[in-house]
Scaffold this motif. Structure first.
Motif, PDB file in Angstrom:
ATOM      1  N   GLU A   1      -2.894  11.160  14.472  1.00 16.15           N
ATOM      2  CA  GLU A   1      -3.900  12.224  14.551  1.00 16.15           C
ATOM      3  C   GLU A   1      -5.194  11.567  14.103  1.00 16.15           C
ATOM      4  OE1 GLU A   1      -3.640  16.119  14.056  1.00 16.15           O
ATOM      5  OE2 GLU A   1      -1.512  16.273  14.535  1.00 16.15           O
ATOM      6  N   ALA A   2      -6.141  11.442  15.016  1.00 17.73           N
ATOM      7  CA  ALA A   2      -7.398  10.710  14.769  1.00 17.73           C
ATOM      8  C   ALA A   2      -7.038   9.311  14.281  1.00 17.73           C
ATOM      9  CB  ALA A   2      -8.298  11.471  13.813  1.00 17.73           C
ATOM     10  N   THR A   3      -7.461   8.931  13.091  1.00 15.72           N
ATOM     11  CA  THR A   3      -7.178   7.579  12.586  1.00 15.72           C
ATOM     12  C   THR A   3      -6.014   7.558  11.606  1.00 15.72           C
ATOM     13  OG1 THR A   3      -8.769   7.847  10.798  1.00 15.72           O
ATOM     14  CG2 THR A   3      -9.588   6.888  12.866  1.00 15.72           C
ATOM     15  N   ARG A   4      -5.221   8.612  11.586  1.00 12.68           N
ATOM     16  CA  ARG A   4      -4.076   8.691  10.673  1.00 12.68           C
ATOM     17  C   ARG A   4      -2.782   8.480  11.455  1.00 12.68           C
ATOM     18  NH1 ARG A   4      -4.807  13.615   6.500  1.00 12.68           N
ATOM     19  NH2 ARG A   4      -3.348  12.293   5.354  1.00 12.68           N
TER      20      ARG A   4
ATOM     21  N   ASN B   1       3.855  25.054  10.720  1.00 17.05           N
ATOM     22  CA  ASN B   1       3.062  25.362   9.530  1.00 17.05           C
ATOM     23  C   ASN B   1       2.547  24.129   8.797  1.00 17.05           C
ATOM     24  OD1 ASN B   1       2.991  28.342   9.232  1.00 17.05           O
ATOM     25  ND2 ASN B   1       5.197  28.061   9.448  1.00 17.05           N
ATOM     26  N   ILE B   2       2.625  22.963   9.426  1.00 22.46           N
ATOM     27  CA  ILE B   2       2.052  21.746   8.838  1.00 22.46           C
ATOM     28  C   ILE B   2       0.658  21.550   9.433  1.00 22.46           C
ATOM     29  CG2 ILE B   2       2.197  19.222   8.712  1.00 22.46           C
ATOM     30  CD1 ILE B   2       5.248  19.495   8.784  1.00 22.46           C
ATOM     31  N   ALA B   3      -0.284  21.282   8.573  1.00 19.46           N
ATOM     32  CA  ALA B   3      -1.643  20.966   9.028  1.00 19.46           C
ATOM     33  C   ALA B   3      -2.010  19.570   8.538  1.00 19.46           C
ATOM     34  CB  ALA B   3      -2.644  21.983   8.503  1.00 19.46           C
ATOM     35  N   ILE B   4      -2.637  18.807   9.419  1.00 17.65           N
ATOM     36  CA  ILE B   4      -3.104  17.457   9.100  1.00 17.65           C
ATOM     37  C   ILE B   4      -4.619  17.448   9.267  1.00 17.65           C
ATOM     38  CG2 ILE B   4      -3.068  15.017   9.774  1.00 17.65           C
ATOM     39  CD1 ILE B   4      -0.219  15.540  10.885  1.00 17.65           C
ATOM     40  N   ASP B   5      -5.309  17.116   8.198  1.00 21.73           N
ATOM     41  CA  ASP B   5      -6.764  16.988   8.278  1.00 21.73           C
ATOM     42  C   ASP B   5      -7.049  15.607   8.855  1.00 21.73           C
ATOM     43  OD1 ASP B   5      -9.472  16.591   7.946  1.00 21.73           O
ATOM     44  OD2 ASP B   5      -9.489  17.205   5.836  1.00 21.73           O
ATOM     45  N   PRO B   6      -7.534  15.521  10.093  1.00 21.50           N
ATOM     46  CA  PRO B   6      -7.731  14.203  10.711  1.00 21.50           C
ATOM     47  C   PRO B   6      -8.854  13.397  10.061  1.00 21.50           C
ATOM     48  CG  PRO B   6      -8.568  15.922  12.140  1.00 21.50           C
ATOM     49  CD  PRO B   6      -7.897  16.612  10.974  1.00 21.50           C
ATOM     50  N   THR B   7      -9.681  14.044   9.263  1.00 21.45           N
ATOM     51  CA  THR B   7     -10.791  13.332   8.632  1.00 21.45           C
ATOM     52  C   THR B   7     -10.460  12.861   7.217  1.00 21.45           C
ATOM     53  OG1 THR B   7     -11.757  15.347   7.720  1.00 21.45           O
ATOM     54  CG2 THR B   7     -12.449  14.700   9.957  1.00 21.45           C
ATOM     55  N   ALA B   8      -9.301  13.278   6.684  1.00 20.83           N
ATOM     56  CA  ALA B   8      -8.933  12.866   5.330  1.00 20.83           C
ATOM     57  C   ALA B   8      -8.590  11.384   5.306  1.00 20.83           C
ATOM     58  CB  ALA B   8      -7.747  13.691   4.831  1.00 20.83           C
ATOM     59  N   THR B   9      -8.913  10.752   4.214  1.00 23.60           N
ATOM     60  CA  THR B   9      -8.537   9.347   4.048  1.00 23.60           C
ATOM     61  C   THR B   9      -7.352   9.270   3.099  1.00 23.60           C
ATOM     62  OG1 THR B   9     -10.166   9.132   2.304  1.00 23.60           O
ATOM     63  CG2 THR B   9     -10.827   8.432   4.492  1.00 23.60           C
ATOM     64  N   PRO B  10      -6.336   8.511   3.479  1.00 22.51           N
ATOM     65  CA  PRO B  10      -5.121   8.470   2.667  1.00 22.51           C
ATOM     66  C   PRO B  10      -5.338   7.829   1.302  1.00 22.51           C
ATOM     67  CG  PRO B  10      -4.926   6.997   4.554  1.00 22.51           C
ATOM     68  CD  PRO B  10      -6.226   7.692   4.665  1.00 22.51           C
TER      69      PRO B  10
ATOM     70  N   GLN C   1       0.846  -1.179   0.000  1.00 27.71           N
ATOM     71  CA  GLN C   1       0.000   0.000   0.000  1.00 27.71           C
ATOM     72  C   GLN C   1       0.889   1.239   0.000  1.00 27.71           C
ATOM     73  OE1 GLN C   1      -2.197  -1.172   3.662  1.00 27.71           O
ATOM     74  NE2 GLN C   1      -3.987  -0.586   2.453  1.00 27.71           N
ATOM     75  N   THR C   2       0.385   2.329  -0.559  1.00 29.57           N
ATOM     76  CA  THR C   2       1.142   3.575  -0.525  1.00 29.57           C
ATOM     77  C   THR C   2       0.307   4.652   0.165  1.00 29.57           C
ATOM     78  OG1 THR C   2       0.355   4.286  -2.704  1.00 29.57           O
ATOM     79  CG2 THR C   2       2.398   3.004  -2.641  1.00 29.57           C
ATOM     80  N   PHE C   3       1.003   5.527   0.866  1.00 34.67           N
ATOM     81  CA  PHE C   3       0.359   6.575   1.643  1.00 34.67           C
ATOM     82  C   PHE C   3       1.105   7.888   1.423  1.00 34.67           C
ATOM     83  CE2 PHE C   3      -0.546   2.560   3.678  1.00 34.67           C
ATOM     84  CZ  PHE C   3      -1.928   2.623   3.784  1.00 34.67           C
TER      85      PHE C   3
ATOM     86  N   PHE D   1       1.331   6.166   7.408  1.00 35.48           N
ATOM     87  CA  PHE D   1       1.220   4.713   7.393  1.00 35.48           C
ATOM     88  C   PHE D   1      -0.251   4.320   7.369  1.00 35.48           C
ATOM     89  CE2 PHE D   1       5.440   5.528   8.844  1.00 35.48           C
ATOM     90  CZ  PHE D   1       6.190   4.460   8.374  1.00 35.48           C
ATOM     91  N   ALA D   2      -0.514   3.040   7.231  1.00 35.68           N
ATOM     92  CA  ALA D   2      -1.890   2.541   7.161  1.00 35.68           C
ATOM     93  C   ALA D   2      -2.681   2.971   8.388  1.00 35.68           C
ATOM     94  CB  ALA D   2      -1.901   1.022   7.038  1.00 35.68           C
ATOM     95  N   PRO D   3      -3.949   3.335   8.211  1.00 35.61           N
ATOM     96  CA  PRO D   3      -4.774   3.776   9.339  1.00 35.61           C
ATOM     97  C   PRO D   3      -4.835   2.772  10.487  1.00 35.61           C
ATOM     98  CG  PRO D   3      -5.880   4.262   7.276  1.00 35.61           C
ATOM     99  CD  PRO D   3      -4.669   3.434   6.938  1.00 35.61           C
ATOM    100  N   ALA D   4      -4.743   1.492  10.196  1.00 33.59           N
ATOM    101  CA  ALA D   4      -4.791   0.477  11.253  1.00 33.59           C
ATOM    102  C   ALA D   4      -3.670   0.668  12.269  1.00 33.59           C
ATOM    103  CB  ALA D   4      -4.719  -0.919  10.639  1.00 33.59           C
ATOM    104  N   ASN D   5      -2.566   1.284  11.852  1.00 38.05           N
ATOM    105  CA  ASN D   5      -1.434   1.513  12.761  1.00 38.05           C
ATOM    106  C   ASN D   5      -1.713   2.585  13.808  1.00 38.05           C
ATOM    107  OD1 ASN D   5       0.568  -0.325  11.696  1.00 38.05           O
ATOM    108  ND2 ASN D   5       0.615   0.986   9.895  1.00 38.05           N
ATOM    109  N   ALA D   6      -2.678   3.447  13.554  1.00 39.36           N
ATOM    110  CA  ALA D   6      -2.947   4.559  14.476  1.00 39.36           C
ATOM    111  C   ALA D   6      -3.280   4.070  15.882  1.00 39.36           C
ATOM    112  CB  ALA D   6      -4.066   5.438  13.935  1.00 39.36           C
ATOM    113  N   ALA D   7      -3.830   2.882  16.008  1.00 37.89           N
ATOM    114  CA  ALA D   7      -4.204   2.340  17.320  1.00 37.89           C
ATOM    115  C   ALA D   7      -3.084   1.514  17.954  1.00 37.89           C
ATOM    116  CB  ALA D   7      -5.461   1.482  17.181  1.00 37.89           C
TER     117      ALA D   7
END
Length: 168
Positions: free
Chosen positions: A129-132, A159-168, A45-47, A84-90
């Motif tokens: 950040e959230a599920t990311r 100056n970096i912003a991460i949208d926690p609702t975006a899907t990779p 997978q690529t992110f 990385f893959a969202p599954a890693n967030a937990a």
């Protein structure tokens, strides 16, 4: 100061820095983002990736910019934000919450580098950040200059912003 945004990430680069946000193509995929290097191996997978640096980076630089670090001068640095893959967030590895907005110069170390070059220093931090899930990786051209170079890195991080609702 140019602003970049893609894949739920954005950054405003300070004067004297350049950056890009992209995702490497999956196996068999043609990238719509230009030359971002070779496609991932079959099944991988690529992110998204964010690179910001005080030096020009080749279009096809490695994920952690390991093939560009030899070009760093004593006052240069490279900031990498790799998703990385969202599954890693937990997972425990990514248990820290949120992107650091400042790095204490004493948190840089020569033994953190993926590609060890005498005199350089690095910093690595896994977080979510959230599920990311992300890894922040920073290389300094000269560990001895960390107190002078770290404020520029901090300016990038602020100056970096991460949208926690975006899907990779």
């Amino acid at each position: 100061m140019p602003s970049l945004a893609a894949h739920g990430l954005s950054v405003t680069t300070p004067a004297g820095w350049e950056g890009r946000i992209f995702r490497r193509p999956a196996y068999g995929e043609v990238s719509a983002e230009g030359d971002v290097g070779p496609a991932a191996p079959p099944g991988a997978q690529t992110f998204p990736l964010l690179h910001v640096a005080t030096i020009p980076l080749p279009a096809n630089v490695a994920d952690y910019a390991s093939d560009a670090v030899e070009d760093l001068g004593p006052n240069d640095s490279i900031v990498v934000l790799k998703e990385f893959a969202p599954a890693n967030a937990a997972s425990a590895l990514f248990g820290a919450v949120g992107l650091p907005r400042a790095i204490d110069p004493d948190d840089f170390a020569p033994n953190v580098l993926q590609r060890r070059i005498v005199g350089q220093g690095g910093y690595q931090h896994f977080f979510h950040e959230a599920t990311r899930a992300f890894c922040l990786y920073v290389v300094l051209g000269a560990y001895a200059n960390r107190a002078q170079v770290a404020p520029g890195v901090d300016q990038v991080l602020a100056n970096i912003a991460i949208d926690p609702t975006a899907t990779p």
